[in-house]
Design a protein around this motif. Structure first.
Motif, PDB file in Angstrom:
ATOM      1  N   ASN A  74      44.427  -8.824  61.524  1.00 20.67           N
ATOM      2  CA  ASN A  74      43.026  -8.240  62.522  1.00 20.67           C
ATOM      3  C   ASN A  74      42.700  -7.266  61.546  1.00 20.67           C
ATOM      4  O   ASN A  74      40.736  -7.303  62.139  1.00 20.67           O
ATOM      5  CB  ASN A  74      43.708  -7.472  63.266  1.00 20.67           C
ATOM      6  CG  ASN A  74      44.407  -7.697  64.367  1.00 20.67           C
ATOM      7  OD1 ASN A  74      43.916  -8.644  65.666  1.00 20.67           O
ATOM      8  ND2 ASN A  74      45.547  -8.560  64.112  1.00 20.67           N
TER       9      ASN A  74
ATOM     10  N   ARG B 225      34.872  -4.458  60.855  1.00 15.73           N
ATOM     11  CA  ARG B 225      33.996  -4.152  61.482  1.00 15.73           C
ATOM     12  C   ARG B 225      33.943  -2.879  62.927  1.00 15.73           C
ATOM     13  O   ARG B 225      32.468  -2.534  62.886  1.00 15.73           O
ATOM     14  CB  ARG B 225      33.923  -5.601  62.612  1.00 15.73           C
ATOM     15  CG  ARG B 225      32.601  -5.162  63.823  1.00 15.73           C
ATOM     16  CD  ARG B 225      30.782  -5.866  63.317  1.00 15.73           C
ATOM     17  NE  ARG B 225      31.377  -6.860  62.718  1.00 15.73           N
ATOM     18  CZ  ARG B 225      30.654  -7.001  61.402  1.00 15.73           C
ATOM     19  NH1 ARG B 225      29.452  -5.433  60.684  1.00 15.73           N
ATOM     20  NH2 ARG B 225      30.191  -7.618  60.501  1.00 15.73           N
TER      21      ARG B 225
ATOM     22  N   THR C  64      43.002  -2.842  71.242  1.00 21.08           N
ATOM     23  CA  THR C  64      43.390  -3.245  70.385  1.00 21.08           C
ATOM     24  C   THR C  64      45.140  -3.100  69.782  1.00 21.08           C
ATOM     25  O   THR C  64      44.987  -3.881  69.772  1.00 21.08           O
ATOM     26  CB  THR C  64      42.184  -3.834  68.727  1.00 21.08           C
ATOM     27  OG1 THR C  64      41.039  -3.833  69.584  1.00 21.08           O
ATOM     28  CG2 THR C  64      42.624  -4.500  67.990  1.00 21.08           C
TER      29      THR C  64
ATOM     30  N   ARG D  65      39.972  -8.447  60.318  1.00 18.91           N
ATOM     31  CA  ARG D  65      38.045  -8.241  60.094  1.00 18.91           C
ATOM     32  C   ARG D  65      37.698  -7.753  61.586  1.00 18.91           C
ATOM     33  O   ARG D  65      36.335  -6.759  61.501  1.00 18.91           O
ATOM     34  CB  ARG D  65      37.901  -9.520  60.543  1.00 18.91           C
ATOM     35  CG  ARG D  65      37.822 -10.347  59.576  1.00 18.91           C
ATOM     36  CD  ARG D  65      38.125 -12.231  59.488  1.00 18.91           C
ATOM     37  NE  ARG D  65      36.340 -12.583  60.288  1.00 18.91           N
ATOM     38  CZ  ARG D  65      35.475 -13.177  59.310  1.00 18.91           C
ATOM     39  NH1 ARG D  65      35.721 -12.829  57.513  1.00 18.91           N
ATOM     40  NH2 ARG D  65      34.247 -13.171  59.627  1.00 18.91           N
ATOM     41  N   THR D  66      38.255  -7.242  62.574  1.00 18.66           N
ATOM     42  CA  THR D  66      37.868  -6.474  63.356  1.00 18.66           C
ATOM     43  C   THR D  66      38.026  -4.969  63.887  1.00 18.66           C
ATOM     44  O   THR D  66      36.865  -4.626  63.533  1.00 18.66           O
ATOM     45  CB  THR D  66      39.272  -6.922  64.978  1.00 18.66           C
ATOM     46  OG1 THR D  66      38.814  -8.283  65.119  1.00 18.66           O
ATOM     47  CG2 THR D  66      39.091  -5.884  66.198  1.00 18.66           C
TER      48      THR D  66
ATOM     49  N   TRP E 144      32.810   1.197  70.689  1.00 18.69           N
ATOM     50  CA  TRP E 144      33.830   0.700  69.919  1.00 18.69           C
ATOM     51  C   TRP E 144      34.924   1.086  69.903  1.00 18.69           C
ATOM     52  O   TRP E 144      35.684   0.733  69.226  1.00 18.69           O
ATOM     53  CB  TRP E 144      33.061   0.923  68.488  1.00 18.69           C
ATOM     54  CG  TRP E 144      31.598  -0.349  68.597  1.00 18.69           C
ATOM     55  CD1 TRP E 144      30.192  -0.070  68.992  1.00 18.69           C
ATOM     56  CD2 TRP E 144      31.506  -1.467  67.750  1.00 18.69           C
ATOM     57  NE1 TRP E 144      29.710  -1.064  68.199  1.00 18.69           N
ATOM     58  CE2 TRP E 144      30.555  -2.088  68.092  1.00 18.69           C
ATOM     59  CE3 TRP E 144      32.142  -2.063  67.334  1.00 18.69           C
ATOM     60  CZ2 TRP E 144      30.390  -3.579  67.756  1.00 18.69           C
ATOM     61  CZ3 TRP E 144      32.370  -3.545  66.944  1.00 18.69           C
ATOM     62  CH2 TRP E 144      31.142  -3.731  67.017  1.00 18.69           C
TER      63      TRP E 144
END
Length: 614
Positions: free
Chosen positions: A238, A244, A192, A240-241, A185
């Motif tokens: 972005n 998460r 990202t 939501r990423t 992660w």
């Protein structure tokens, strides 16, 4: 990898957006390995696999029966394994941070992580079995060997985890799955962030995040506003990423903490830092109580200087109207920092100089390069490496002073050996912030123009607010995030609300917050890589403010004695507790008055700025 990090607004182009900064250095990683396919790297991987297997065969199930000499042999063998594994991972990690969007480098890092995780699985027994030794038995062994006694701080930190360790089988499982847990992660977050591109009105499109963050320090208000809107737009797209990533990491931590029986989400960090929870809470409370005297008061002053009734988030890091837009070339930055270090002690400048000449600094901004700045100690047998994103702004000079302070600290502590050189985060920021203070004071002493003095003082106050107030606000946000996650999944809107709950409180009533700013938690790397790391910045700044006050009080006659104590503190690395390290200076971090003294220095600078208004 252990990184001493900071995140500062920087830029994105090797020459700093077309600015002539001089010859910016790049890393030469050959002191670690020549290349990913170097014979030495293969040799070390093969050795590591065999050494781990042999260590387990020699010692698993046998620690209780070892004499002092046998236990010392086990420690030395474990330490050598740590060095070789650390060398491999330092090389793989540093190559990756030079170009995080390079798929081959990402694969090489992942492959190294996988192999080393597999190789070191047989070592999981070591701390578990060691913690099952009876206290009286271990004490007896320590007193039979002075060399073994030297490792007592390492043993103490291991045994602090004793109440929270799981069964051998569960610990092996956690070790094995780590590469597809938090590590994976973390990598998703890094890739990202590095892959984001922004379109800023008037600036062009396809800008990297450092380019846009750098615009927040530009003098033209419309450029800063455009940068905030661009950041808000892309973070929103972005979010939501990022939500998460945070949900998963917070939940994973909650599960492991629950199984271990840790009373709070912060407990693991406090144990790793070898600091008492009440000391951290005393720091946190002192800073929060000081918000009105520090950030609220300063930003009200800044609003007045800028001719504003209300400030927006894009004004927070704006230069002052009387500030000249000056670009500092690399050679001048080098001379500024080394001269300031030498003014304290020629030895400090001597320790910092090789970073410039031997490929120990990677300074230029490049596409895909990790944002911000850090100093990585690698292993005690090599030397640290410093990463910057240098664009020639005066604050970049302070970042250089900060990271070189880490580098000096890491070089001095390396003599302790691999297991004892690593400094707890609470003290890891000491030399870096002290290096900044030396550089600031040297610049201030040479400044005779009142306007320039005001700009310097204001810049230092802003840096200190960013280091103390902002980081404690970050800490409070993390505390709220992890606490809320225990009750269930958090939507992006939930996390946004937690972020905004600390912003107004910390920055003050003069601020308005533009729509979209609620997503700005998304890009802060510390929340992902090192939960609750951020209080170490405030700890370090408060400690250094108190330490620097003691240095000034020592006067010319006592300067030599202070220098000796200071270098002894840095050499100690992780071999002593913060109480023991600060005692020679007459300081004690567990005393609330200690933090008030540190905050008092910031308050004094704001007093001077207010007096200039009169």
């Amino acid at each position: 990898m252990t990184l001493a990090t900071r995140h500062r607004p920087l830029h994105d182009a090797a020459t700093g957006g077309g600015k002539d900064l001089g010859d910016l250095p790049e890393w030469d990683l050959t002191d670690l390995y020549d290349s990913p396919d170097a014979a030495e790297l293969k040799r070390d991987l093969d050795w590591l696999e065999e050494a781990c297997r042999e260590f387990a065969e020699a010692f698993e199930g046998k620690l209780a029966g070892l004499h002092a000499e046998g236990l010392l042999d086990a420690v030395h063998r474990y330490e050598k394994i740590d060095v070789v594994a650390g060398r491999i991972m330092s090389y793989a990690g540093l190559r990756y941070y030079q170009a995080t969007t390079d798929a081959a480098r990402a694969k090489f890092l992942s492959d190294c992580q996988d192999r080393i995780t597999n190789f070191t699985t047989p070592l999981v027994f070591w701390s578990l079995e060691f913690n099952r030794l009876e206290d009286e038995h271990l004490d007896r062994l320590l007193h039979q060997s002075q060399e073994l006694m030297r490792y007592k701080p390492v043993f103490d930190r291991m045994r602090a985890m004793k109440p929270y360790q799981l069964s051998d089988e569960l610990e092996r499982f956690l070790h094995d799955q780590s590469t597809v847990g938090a590590t994976a992660w973390n990598k998703l977050f890094d890739e990202t962030i590095a892959g984001l591109t922004f379109e800023v009105e008037g600036e062009g499109d396809d800008l990297g995040i450092e380019s846009v963050l750098d615009l927040l320090t530009e003098p033209e208000r419309e450029r800063r506003e455009a940068a905030v809107h661009a950041l808000s737009k892309v973070f929103g797209e972005n979010i939501r990423t990022f939500a998460r990533v945070h949900n998963t990491l917070a939940k994973e931590k909650e599960i492991e903490d629950r199984w271990r029986g840790m009373p709070t989400p912060q407990t693991g960090r406090h144990l790793a830092n070898h600091v008492e929870p009440e000391v951290v809470e005393a720091l946190r409370d002192a800073v929060v109580n000081a918000y009105p005297r520090l950030s609220h008061r300063y930003y009200a002053l800044k609003a007045k200087w800028m001719g504003l009734d209300r400030m927006q988030v894009w004004d927070r890091n704006a230069p002052l109207p009387m500030e000249t837009k000056r670009i500092v070339g690399w050679d001048e930055a080098r001379a500024t920092v080394l001269d300031a270090y030498a003014g304290f002690s020629p030895k400090m400048a001597d320790l910092a100089e090789p970073f410039f000449d031997r490929g120990w600094i990677d300074a230029a901004v490049k596409p895909g390069k990790a944002p911000g700045a850090f100093a990585h100690p690698t292993v005690s047998e090599v030397h640290p490496y410093v990463l910057l994103n240098y664009l020639g702004k005066p604050r970049d000079v302070m970042t250089l002073a900060h990271e070189l302070g880490h580098g000096v600290h890491q070089r001095l502590a390396a003599d302790q050996g691999e297991l004892l050189s690593s400094t707890p985060l609470t003290l890891a920021e000491t030399a870096s912030v002290f290096g900044e203070m030396l550089t600031f004071k040297a610049l201030l002493a040479k400044t005779t123009d009142p306007r320039e003095r005001k700009v310097l003082l204001a810049g230092k106050v802003e840096d200190m607010i960013n280091t103390v107030v902002r980081q404690i606000a970050f800490y409070d946000f993390e505390c709220k995030l992890h606490d809320a996650r225990r009750s269930g999944e958090l939507t992006p809107e939930d996390i946004n609300a937690l972020w905004m709950s600390v912003q107004g409180e910390s920055l003050g009533p003069v601020f308005d917050f533009a729509e979209g700013y609620e997503t700005f938690w998304a890009y802060i790397p510390h929340f992902v890589h090192s939960p609750f790391y951020v209080y170490a910045y405030a700890f370090g700044d408060g400690l250094v403010n108190a330490l620097y006050a003691a240095y000034e009080e020592s006067g010319e006659a006592g300067a030599g004695d202070f220098q000796d104590k200071y270098f002894a503190m840095l050499r100690a690395g992780g071999s002593k507790h913060h109480k023991e390290l600060l005692a020679p200076f007459g300081l004690d971090a567990s005393d609330p008055a200690f933090w008030e003294k540190g905050l008092g220095m910031i308050e004094g600078f704001i007093d001077e700025l207010e007096a200039m208004e009169g």
